[in-house]
Design a protein around this motif. Structure first.
Motif, PDB file in Angstrom:
ATOM      1  N   THR A 151      36.433  19.096  95.758  1.00  0.00           N
ATOM      2  CA  THR A 151      37.203  18.068  95.742  1.00  0.00           C
ATOM      3  C   THR A 151      37.290  17.559  94.333  1.00  0.00           C
ATOM      4  OG1 THR A 151      35.636  16.395  96.324  1.00  0.00           O
ATOM      5  CG2 THR A 151      36.458  17.885  98.015  1.00  0.00           C
ATOM      6  N   SER A 152      38.307  16.787  94.273  1.00  0.00           N
ATOM      7  CA  SER A 152      38.715  16.390  92.933  1.00  0.00           C
ATOM      8  C   SER A 152      37.738  15.381  92.328  1.00  0.00           C
ATOM      9  CB  SER A 152      40.139  15.873  92.988  1.00  0.00           C
ATOM     10  OG  SER A 152      40.268  14.536  92.992  1.00  0.00           O
ATOM     11  N   SER A 153      37.120  14.565  93.119  1.00  0.00           N
ATOM     12  CA  SER A 153      36.162  13.624  92.566  1.00  0.00           C
ATOM     13  C   SER A 153      34.890  14.341  92.142  1.00  0.00           C
ATOM     14  CB  SER A 153      35.888  12.481  93.519  1.00  0.00           C
ATOM     15  OG  SER A 153      35.431  12.866  94.745  1.00  0.00           O
ATOM     16  N   GLU A 154      34.537  15.442  92.829  1.00  0.00           N
ATOM     17  CA  GLU A 154      33.372  16.212  92.401  1.00  0.00           C
ATOM     18  C   GLU A 154      33.630  16.897  91.072  1.00  0.00           C
ATOM     19  OE1 GLU A 154      31.997  18.943  95.348  1.00  0.00           O
ATOM     20  OE2 GLU A 154      31.850  17.349  96.818  1.00  0.00           O
ATOM     21  N   ILE A 155      34.827  17.402  90.952  1.00  0.00           N
ATOM     22  CA  ILE A 155      35.201  18.081  89.704  1.00  0.00           C
ATOM     23  C   ILE A 155      35.214  17.071  88.573  1.00  0.00           C
ATOM     24  CG2 ILE A 155      37.075  19.281  88.535  1.00  0.00           C
ATOM     25  CD1 ILE A 155      37.809  20.526  91.182  1.00  0.00           C
ATOM     26  N   GLU A 156      35.777  15.925  88.901  1.00  0.00           N
ATOM     27  CA  GLU A 156      35.814  14.866  87.886  1.00  0.00           C
ATOM     28  C   GLU A 156      34.404  14.453  87.501  1.00  0.00           C
ATOM     29  OE1 GLU A 156      37.991  10.986  88.070  1.00  0.00           O
ATOM     30  OE2 GLU A 156      39.420  12.268  89.123  1.00  0.00           O
ATOM     31  N   LEU A 157      33.533  14.354  88.478  1.00  0.00           N
ATOM     32  CA  LEU A 157      32.157  13.971  88.238  1.00  0.00           C
ATOM     33  C   LEU A 157      31.450  15.035  87.391  1.00  0.00           C
ATOM     34  CD1 LEU A 157      29.927  11.895  88.861  1.00  0.00           C
ATOM     35  CD2 LEU A 157      29.391  13.260  90.900  1.00  0.00           C
ATOM     36  N   LYS A 158      31.676  16.288  87.684  1.00  0.00           N
ATOM     37  CA  LYS A 158      31.085  17.378  86.928  1.00  0.00           C
ATOM     38  C   LYS A 158      31.587  17.345  85.482  1.00  0.00           C
ATOM     39  CE  LYS A 158      30.061  20.704  90.535  1.00  0.00           C
ATOM     40  NZ  LYS A 158      30.308  22.017  91.051  1.00  0.00           N
ATOM     41  N   GLN A 159      32.888  17.101  85.359  1.00  0.00           N
ATOM     42  CA  GLN A 159      33.469  17.054  84.006  1.00  0.00           C
ATOM     43  C   GLN A 159      32.885  15.882  83.224  1.00  0.00           C
ATOM     44  OE1 GLN A 159      37.715  16.814  84.656  1.00  0.00           O
ATOM     45  NE2 GLN A 159      37.931  19.058  84.653  1.00  0.00           N
ATOM     46  N   LYS A 160      32.761  14.735  83.881  1.00  0.00           N
ATOM     47  CA  LYS A 160      32.223  13.546  83.205  1.00  0.00           C
ATOM     48  C   LYS A 160      30.742  13.756  82.896  1.00  0.00           C
ATOM     49  CE  LYS A 160      35.540  10.196  84.805  1.00  0.00           C
ATOM     50  NZ  LYS A 160      35.826   8.951  85.413  1.00  0.00           N
ATOM     51  N   THR A 161      30.034  14.407  83.816  1.00  0.00           N
ATOM     52  CA  THR A 161      28.624  14.685  83.578  1.00  0.00           C
ATOM     53  C   THR A 161      28.488  15.636  82.400  1.00  0.00           C
ATOM     54  OG1 THR A 161      28.201  14.440  85.949  1.00  0.00           O
ATOM     55  CG2 THR A 161      26.497  15.520  84.671  1.00  0.00           C
ATOM     56  N   ALA A 162      29.325  16.636  82.349  1.00  0.00           N
ATOM     57  CA  ALA A 162      29.303  17.595  81.240  1.00  0.00           C
ATOM     58  C   ALA A 162      29.638  16.879  79.936  1.00  0.00           C
ATOM     59  CB  ALA A 162      30.263  18.738  81.494  1.00  0.00           C
ATOM     60  N   LYS A 163      30.616  15.989  80.018  1.00  0.00           N
ATOM     61  CA  LYS A 163      31.013  15.241  78.821  1.00  0.00           C
ATOM     62  C   LYS A 163      29.869  14.336  78.387  1.00  0.00           C
ATOM     63  CE  LYS A 163      34.932  13.267  76.747  1.00  0.00           C
ATOM     64  NZ  LYS A 163      35.977  14.047  76.238  1.00  0.00           N
ATOM     65  N   ILE A 164      29.156  13.695  79.303  1.00  0.00           N
ATOM     66  CA  ILE A 164      28.029  12.815  78.984  1.00  0.00           C
ATOM     67  C   ILE A 164      26.923  13.633  78.325  1.00  0.00           C
ATOM     68  CG2 ILE A 164      26.152  11.473  80.028  1.00  0.00           C
ATOM     69  CD1 ILE A 164      28.210  10.354  82.003  1.00  0.00           C
ATOM     70  N   LYS A 165      26.635  14.855  78.890  1.00  0.00           N
ATOM     71  CA  LYS A 165      25.607  15.715  78.311  1.00  0.00           C
ATOM     72  C   LYS A 165      26.000  16.105  76.889  1.00  0.00           C
ATOM     73  CE  LYS A 165      23.540  17.606  82.443  1.00  0.00           C
ATOM     74  NZ  LYS A 165      23.198  18.769  83.216  1.00  0.00           N
ATOM     75  N   GLU A 166      27.280  16.422  76.726  1.00  0.00           N
ATOM     76  CA  GLU A 166      27.784  16.796  75.388  1.00  0.00           C
ATOM     77  C   GLU A 166      27.641  15.625  74.432  1.00  0.00           C
ATOM     78  OE1 GLU A 166      32.052  18.011  73.587  1.00  0.00           O
ATOM     79  OE2 GLU A 166      31.582  18.902  75.531  1.00  0.00           O
ATOM     80  N   CYS A 167      27.974  14.422  74.896  1.00  0.00           N
ATOM     81  CA  CYS A 167      27.852  13.218  74.050  1.00  0.00           C
ATOM     82  C   CYS A 167      26.382  12.936  73.743  1.00  0.00           C
ATOM     83  CB  CYS A 167      28.491  12.012  74.748  1.00  0.00           C
ATOM     84  SG  CYS A 167      30.283  12.036  74.704  1.00  0.00           S
TER      85      CYS A 167
END
Length: 142
Positions: free
Chosen positions: A1-17
């Protein structure tokens, strides 16, 4: 689902940051260490500069003292040379005066010797005259 994907992307972005923040923290710490090292070097250089200024001031004072001493020594040497020249002139005058006195003594001595010889001759003549008178007187009394 799209919120999971969004969450994964945001989590990945947070890890990158977070990685970027960690990397920048390390760089900042390294820059702070480098800044402290440079500050310590600057303080050392400032202390060296103070010591150099003290040495420079001491060297200037020593130079001035040596220059004054050199000037005083030159004046003393000049006075010594003037005194030497004056003494040489006085010595030459004294030698000339001594020679004149020597000549005068020789003249006086010669004059006295002639006078003594003359007086001796007069005494001899007188003694002869006295002897002649005695002899004549004795002849007359006999």
């Amino acid at each position: 689902t799209s919120s999971e994907i969004e969450l994964k992307q945001k989590t990945a972005k947070i890890k990158e940051c977070e990685k970027l923040i960690g990397k920048q923290r390390n760089q900042l710490l390294q820059l702070q260490i480098k800044n402290e090292d440079l500050l310590a070097d600057l303080q050392k250089e400032q202390m060296n500069q103070v010591q150099i200024n003290v040495k420079l001031k001491t060297s200037r004072e020593l130079f001035i003292a040596l220059k004054n001493h050199s000037e005083n020594l030159k004046m003393s040497i000049d006075r010594g040379e003037e005194d030497r020249d004056s003494l040489r002139m006085l010595a030459a005058e004294n030698i000339e005066h001594i020679q004149q006195l020597k000549s005068r003594i020789v003249e006086i001595t010669d004059g006295h010797e002639k006078r003594v010889s003359s007086l001796k001759a007069c005494l001899k003549d007188r003694d002869i005259a006295i002897e002649d008178l005695k002899f004549s007187h004795e002849k007359e009394n006999k």
